[in-house]
Structure formats: C-alpha cells, structure tokens
Scaffold this active site. Structure first.
Site, PDB file in Angstrom:
ATOM      1  N   ARG A  20     -18.809  -7.398   6.260  1.00 55.00           N
ATOM      2  CA  ARG A  20     -17.494  -7.753   6.808  1.00 55.00           C
ATOM      3  C   ARG A  20     -17.028  -9.103   6.247  1.00 55.00           C
ATOM      4  O   ARG A  20     -15.836  -9.300   6.016  1.00 55.00           O
ATOM      5  CB  ARG A  20     -17.565  -7.795   8.337  1.00 55.00           C
ATOM      6  N   ALA A  32       1.631   3.433  -2.077  1.00 49.94           N
ATOM      7  CA  ALA A  32       1.178   4.673  -2.716  1.00 49.94           C
ATOM      8  C   ALA A  32       0.003   5.297  -1.962  1.00 49.94           C
ATOM      9  O   ALA A  32      -0.530   6.311  -2.387  1.00 49.94           O
ATOM     10  CB  ALA A  32       0.779   4.400  -4.171  1.00 49.94           C
ATOM     11  N   GLY A  33      -0.376   4.717  -0.836  1.00 53.53           N
ATOM     12  CA  GLY A  33      -1.547   5.179  -0.085  1.00 53.53           C
ATOM     13  C   GLY A  33      -1.223   6.274   0.914  1.00 53.53           C
ATOM     14  O   GLY A  33      -0.068   6.682   1.081  1.00 53.53           O
ATOM     15  N   MET A  34      -2.264   6.726   1.588  1.00 53.60           N
ATOM     16  CA  MET A  34      -2.134   7.881   2.475  1.00 53.60           C
ATOM     17  C   MET A  34      -1.299   7.595   3.724  1.00 53.60           C
ATOM     18  O   MET A  34      -0.560   8.460   4.197  1.00 53.60           O
ATOM     19  CB  MET A  34      -3.522   8.377   2.907  1.00 53.60           C
ATOM     20  N   SER A  59       1.131   5.370   4.052  1.00 51.36           N
ATOM     21  CA  SER A  59       2.530   5.282   3.614  1.00 51.36           C
ATOM     22  C   SER A  59       3.102   6.639   3.282  1.00 51.36           C
ATOM     23  O   SER A  59       4.304   6.885   3.460  1.00 51.36           O
ATOM     24  CB  SER A  59       2.639   4.366   2.396  1.00 51.36           C
ATOM     25  N   GLY A  67       0.846  -1.197   0.000  1.00 50.09           N
ATOM     26  CA  GLY A  67       0.000   0.000   0.000  1.00 50.09           C
ATOM     27  C   GLY A  67       0.872   1.235   0.000  1.00 50.09           C
ATOM     28  O   GLY A  67       0.530   2.275   0.579  1.00 50.09           O
ATOM     29  N   HIS A  94      -8.909  -5.754  16.562  1.00 46.58           N
ATOM     30  CA  HIS A  94      -8.933  -4.338  16.151  1.00 46.58           C
ATOM     31  C   HIS A  94     -10.286  -4.074  15.485  1.00 46.58           C
ATOM     32  O   HIS A  94     -10.418  -4.038  14.270  1.00 46.58           O
ATOM     33  CB  HIS A  94      -7.780  -4.063  15.181  1.00 46.58           C
ATOM     34  N   ASP A 142      -5.007   2.277  18.677  1.00 55.64           N
ATOM     35  CA  ASP A 142      -6.020   2.162  19.737  1.00 55.64           C
ATOM     36  C   ASP A 142      -5.387   2.418  21.106  1.00 55.64           C
ATOM     37  O   ASP A 142      -5.947   3.120  21.951  1.00 55.64           O
ATOM     38  CB  ASP A 142      -6.647   0.762  19.698  1.00 55.64           C
TER      39      ASP A 142
END
Lengths: 436, 436
Positions: free
Chosen positions: B186, B100-102, B104, B98, B275, B247
C-alpha cells in the site's frame, strides 16, 4: 406497513406463501433455489438444440411460469403506499437475453434508471442467460443492480429457460446469440442462431404477454427476427423488430460530420434492408436542418461512394481503437429504438427499424424482416412511412439487400416450416465489420 | 443559420479561425492534431513523475489552454437559436481522468444522457488519458459518444496533459490511477498514485475553474484527495471529495436484504472514515422506513459482526461471479455522489462523502479526508451533518480508520510539503476486496 404482492403477475405465488420464512432468513434469498440446479441440465446448450425440435421441452413443464427472483428484489412492496410512488404506472416486465454479455452490461442499467420507459414507470427485469456457466454471471449482474439502488427497478429475476423467463413479459430484448467464430460461414451462423431464436419464439408464443414487443439484436438479426416471429404465430408479426438503429445513428453522425453541423440537425434517416453490408443508408431522403441532405452536401461522389462505407466500417474502426466492440453505443441505440416506440415521433420525422413486410407500399418482397422508415404514436406500436421517394440509386441497392434476405430465408426454411436446409445458398460474408 | 462559438470558454479561439477550412475537410477533424504528437513524450508516465517535481512541465507552456476537440464535437452550435434548446443552461464543463477505463466506459454515457446534471444542462466532456497508448482508446470513446447522438453532449475533447484538459473545468472526476500490482505494498501505491494526484492537483490549481468540484475515485482515494487538494491551494479544500458512495449504496442494500424491505426504505446511512477495510458503515444511525435500524433488525450479533464484512466483501464476490470488477455500480455511485451535490438532500436524510476535515464537530483529526454525513442545498456545495450520535462501538472503529488515514498522510509528506517519505509506516493491506 402494508405488504402487498407486486403488481406484475409474473411473480410466482409460492414465494409469497413463504414470505415470512424469507424474512427470517434472507441470506438464503441470494442463492438460486435448488430446483434451478435440477433444471440446468435441461437448459444447457445441448438440451436447447434438442428442445427446438419439440413444441416445448417436457422437463420444464413441471415448473411452468416460475422465474427466480433475486436477493432484495424478492422483497414485497406496495407502490400505492408511498407518496413518491403512488402515481407511478403499473410495473412493466422486460426480458433481456444475453443478459450476462457486454451489451446488457450497459443496457440493463439504462433500463433500470428510467431513461428508457420514463421516470414514473417501474420495471421488472427478467434476465435470460444461455447456459449453466452464465448463471453465476447473471447473479453478479443482479448483485450490481441491487447495489445501484434504482428506485424504479422493483423486480429482477434470473434464469436460463426462456419458457420461465418470458412469462408474461411485455418486452423481450433478444441480444444473446452465438458469435461468428473463425472460419464459420454465414449459413452456419444462420442455422445455429436460428435454432436459438426459433426456441425463443416458441417460448414467447407460449408464455409471454399477447402483445409483447420483441427487439432482436443478436445477429443475423433480420432473419433471426423472422424465425422468431414465425415460431410465435399467436403474437402479432408487427410486434417484432430487428435492430438497425445503431446503423441509423452512425449514418446521422457521418452526415453531420460531412456537413459540419451538430448531429441534432440530421433527421429523416432511413436504413433500408438487412443489418449487414447490403444495408442502404438513405442520404436521398435524409434532411439536414430541414433541407434535403443533397442540397447541403454537394459532394455527390462522397454520398454515392463513401457515405455507406463510412457508416459500415465504423464498428471495425472502434474495435481497432478500443480493442473491444461497441457495446456502449449499441446499448444506446437499443434505448433509442425502444424510446421511439413509447414516445410519439416528432412531426415530420421518422426512425428506422427492421420490421415484418406485410403489405408494404414500396414493392419490397413480403414475408421478410426489412428495415424501413417508421413512425409511432408512442403506444409501443408503429406505422410505416408510406411516401418516401426511392430513386434508382436506392432501388438498385435495396433490391440487393432484399435478395440477400430472401436467400437467408431459404437457408432457414427448416426453422420456419417452409422447406429444408439444403436450399441454402448464402456464401458471402456480409457481417458488418466489428460485429459478431 | 447562425454560427456562434459554444458558450464554454475552454474552446480555443484558433479552431474558430479555421472553421471554414474545417468545414471543407471534416475528415481531418477525426485525427489528433500534430502538436499532440509532439506533446505526447512530455506527457508519458515517465515525464509525469518528473513533472510533479516542478510547478509545471515547461514543454507544455506553449500550448496552455488548449484541448483537442473531437470529430462532430468540433462543430459550432448556437443553443439560443433553437426552440428546444434555448431554455437550456450554460454548458457545464466536466473533466474525467481514466477516461479510457472501465468505470468511465459506463460513466461518460450517463453524464452525456442528462441523468446526472439534468435534462436542461448541456455538457462538455474533457477526457484525460494517462499515456500515449490511451490516446487511441480515447478516440474510440469519443467515436462511441458521437454515435450516441446525445443532444445534451455538445463538446468532447481528449488529451493526456491535465494542464490542457482541466482548463476551466467546473467538475473533475478523477478516476484514473495505477492499479495495485501483485506484491505491491500500500505504501508503494500511495507513492505512485500520490504523484499522479499531486500533478493533477497542481494542474487544477493552475487552470481549472476557481470553484471546481473534484471527486477522487482512484485508490487510495481519501489520501489521493488530500494530496490533490494540498497541491491546489487556490481551490477551496471543501470542494474535494473522495468517493465512498459505493460503500454507502452497498451498506443500504445489505440492511434492506437483512430487514427484507425494498432498498428505498433505507436512509441516513453513513460511511465513516477511509475507503478501505477500516471504513465504518454506520448501522447505529441508519433508519429503515424511518425507524432506527436496530429497532427493525434485532440480530445484534449480525449488525456487530457480519454487517460490515458483508458490505466490504461485496466487490470481491462480484469479481468471483462475473470475472470482472464492479465498474457499472461504481459508475452509478459516482452519478449518485454528483446528484447529491446538485440536488437538495431530502429532508432529514444525508449522504456520505470523503471530505476535508476542517472544524468537524466529532473530534476527528483535522487536515485529513474522512468520510462523514453531509447534506446539500443542491448548489454543488455541502454542509456536514453535525448532530449524529457516535456511540462507543462506532467510536472505537472510527479511531482506527482515523489512525490509518494519519499514517497514510505521513507516507505522502513529500507530496504535500510536510516531510519525507521515510516516515511511512503503512504496512497492512487494507484495500477493499475486488478493488485495485
């Protein structure tokens, strides 16, 4: 356990008087106090525009010197009471404008982590938003800072009035600015953002530490810095910087790529001039593994014709690749710029910063903000490097950047007490690709 | 100047054979090599779904062990040759999915800065994207890392095939996962993301360091971690973690707010269980300035009825305030989680992590991933804290979280070699507010 006032003087006494009440009902602490609601009209963008006409907006005089502490950062603490913290320095107070924006989204966490001012330097962050709308975002930023549990981050306060937020700050990182909208000319941008920086200069002049260091990031940053310092006559002009460190970092990276060496081998990189497309990244004086760059990179055509373009188009390429602007590396370059002022410059090296020209040895026009090579003893101050060779190639380009800055200055005469707006002759769009 | 191969073994020999060619034409280095174009079809999301059915996708066998170095990170260097770097440790190789994600977008810069692994620990980052579309974004990420000039960041490579990217990695930070779309249950999410983590487990098993530490962040992270470890039988199950540190951090902050103390006074905070909204933040064993939290916070009703809700709704509140998810504080919590494994835990304290239950002293079901109190000697490993008191209040809630994890496990039987998907009985949406 001893409860003591935090060592920063910016915390209003009023909060301490009510300390026991706050402990009894801490949930309340996470809401802005009602006086903020009252102030928000005064501090809206419209009001800001009016305010710069005045020495100080009258309606905020009643709440001078207050900043709104946030959540857990409203608790008192005593650094001297704990073994781990008793050797720490006095809290440093840092204001950040545009605090709800993308660059701050990275920068604030770096500031809080200790990587900027060091592991024994506790920090107070004063977050300045631009409008009522940003207030809620600032609360979100403060919540994320709370959740990060940074031991060095002792105080966070949020606000939208620079006269409150800048109270006693020792650093002001001025990131927030209006972006250049579609069809907006550079002259318009100079005027709109100039007004913001004139007001912030006035506010710094009125309430900040007398030795506050100011780093202007919002574009057009050189002229914004000039406007800011002209509106803050009681603060040394030498304390104002315009950020050209991202350009320096990118220039180093491109020389490293061209020379196929790791970037830690590049030193003595100057960005001359304006943070715009007229800037001059200096390969003439740059060194690669200690040797003049031109001895290592023999491709003169690339150095003369490609290097500068390659540095300047980087931001545009990044937008294309990622779909968003280069906030992370901009934040890194702000960290680098500050670290260069609070750590001694390595022997023989220098860094670039847009600084006020006042007796410079290079024959560059006085009374503008121009990026030049600097060194620091690590005390927050700097001195110009005075023995850099400017050859004809550099000089021709430096004069163009100087001419641009002089033209920009004429556009903002009404904001620095030197004439009228009508003289503005800036027409070319010299914004660096990918910037706003 | 000596040119030597970097100390990480993951750099393909082929690049060094062509080193002189690369130096002659460095512009080429910034493009993915053509074989990547060939591989991208194989590594698309569709192919990924097929691939988890196989031991290993056949088409990538031909390029085993290669990762694509990027730009300036393709240059060779010799840490031993320089005064400043010769005392540094061997390069540590860290994969991030991931990438390229926020999250990271924040995490990678923290990893590169040295604040995670220390100022003498050079690092190689292996960035894993999820699809062809992400490849260009990964290039943008690598460009920003280049421009940041982090001295410790010695190698960056990018790719979309975990069998290549995970080659010899010592840490795998698995952040990438499909978000829960509107109307998605889920159970669907467990299946879709479970397949990704099954494939990544197989890839780790095949090519990663035999003692790789794996931190799963992508949701549902506990069960994803279980799937991952079950697909990596040659890697110790103890090496897999599901992130519950955000958390824990939030729980500490809320106790500090309630007690009106600074957050550095809160210790011994456990998050028990999944989680998800069944997680149990443990105020019973938490301490405030060394005293049991219940001695300091006398508001039992708040502790019993409000505390957990307050912790859990934080992510949703942040979305509301900022309009975006809590990427910065999530990245901080990942840093905290890693630092807790590579630094000795302070005397008497502990941290929480979702770990594989295998002989736990609390009577929690074995063979799931459950968040529990842990301590570390700082060697990357951990031991369970075995003497925490679980009272009836905690136990009742812990059993619910355990039941949820057992139900989730039954849903992914087909991904861990223990039955069929049909047994899935997870219907309730227990995703934490503000998460995906």
């Amino acid at each position: 356990m001893a409860f003591m006032a935090p060592s920063s003087s910016s915390r209003p006494l009023q909060f301490h008087e009510h300390a026991s009440a706050r402990r009894a009902a801490p949930a309340l602490l996470r809401r802005p106090r009602s006086r903020w609601r009252r102030n928000q009209l005064v501090c809206s963008l419209e009001a800001t525009k009016q305010a710069v006409q005045e020495e100080r907006p009258a309606a905020v005089n009643g709440v001078a010197g207050r900043t709104d502490c946030y959540g857990v950062f409203c608790t008192t603490y005593d650094l001297r009471a704990d073994e781990e913290t008793k050797a720490w320095k006095k809290v440093v107070s840092v204001a950040v404008s545009g605090a709800a924006g993308m660059i701050s989204n990275h920068l604030l966490f770096k500031l809080a982590s200790g990587q900027v001012f060091g592991p024994d330097q506790p920090i107070a962050l004063k977050l300045l938003g631009s409008s009522q709308r940003s207030f809620q975002k600032l609360e979100g930023v403060a919540m994320e800072l709370e959740d990060s549990l940074y031991p060095l981050l002792r105080e966070v306060s949020i606000g939208i009035d620079p006269y409150e937020v800048f109270q006693d700050v020792e650093w002001a990182l001025l990131i927030g600015a209006k972006p250049q909208g579609p069809g907006m000319e550079r002259a318009d941008l100079l005027n709109i953002n100039g007004q913001i920086f004139a007001q912030q200069g006035k506010a710094l002049n009125a309430v900040a530490s007398r030795n506050v260091k100011v780093l202007v990031v919002g574009n057009p940053c050189n002229t914004n810095a000039l406007i800011c310092l002209k509106n803050a006559p009681e603060i040394p002009s030498k304390n104002f910087h315009a950020l050209t460190r991202l350009d320096e970092n990118r220039a180093k990276c491109q020389l490293a790529l061209k020379a196929s060496v790791f970037y830690d081998k590049i030193s003595n990189m100057t960005i001359w001039g304006n943070h715009s497309t007229t800037q001059v990244p200096d390969f003439v004086n740059a060194r690669i593994d200690g040797k003049p760059a031109r001895q290592v990179i023999r491709d003169t055509k690339w150095l003369h014709e490609e290097f500068t373009k390659t540095v300047q188009k980087r931001g545009g390429e990044l937008i294309q690749k990622r779909g968003r602007s280069s906030a992370p590396s901009t934040a890194v370059s702000i960290v680098d710029a500050i670290r260069s002022l609070v750590n001694p410059t390595p022997e023989g090296d220098w860094f670039s910063s847009g600084v006020y020209t006042n007796g410079n040895p290079y024959g560059i026009a006085e009374d503008i903000v121009f990026s030049m090579p600097c060194r620091s003893k690590g005390d927050g101050d700097y001195e110009l490097v005075t023995d850099v060779t400017i050859d004809d190639f550099l000089w021709e380009r430096i004069k163009k950047s100087e001419a641009e800055l002089l033209a920009e200055k004429r556009c903002v005469g009404h904001l620095i007490g030197e004439g009228e707006e009508e003289l503005c002759e800036v027409t070319e769009d010299t914004m660096l690709p990918g910037e706003q």
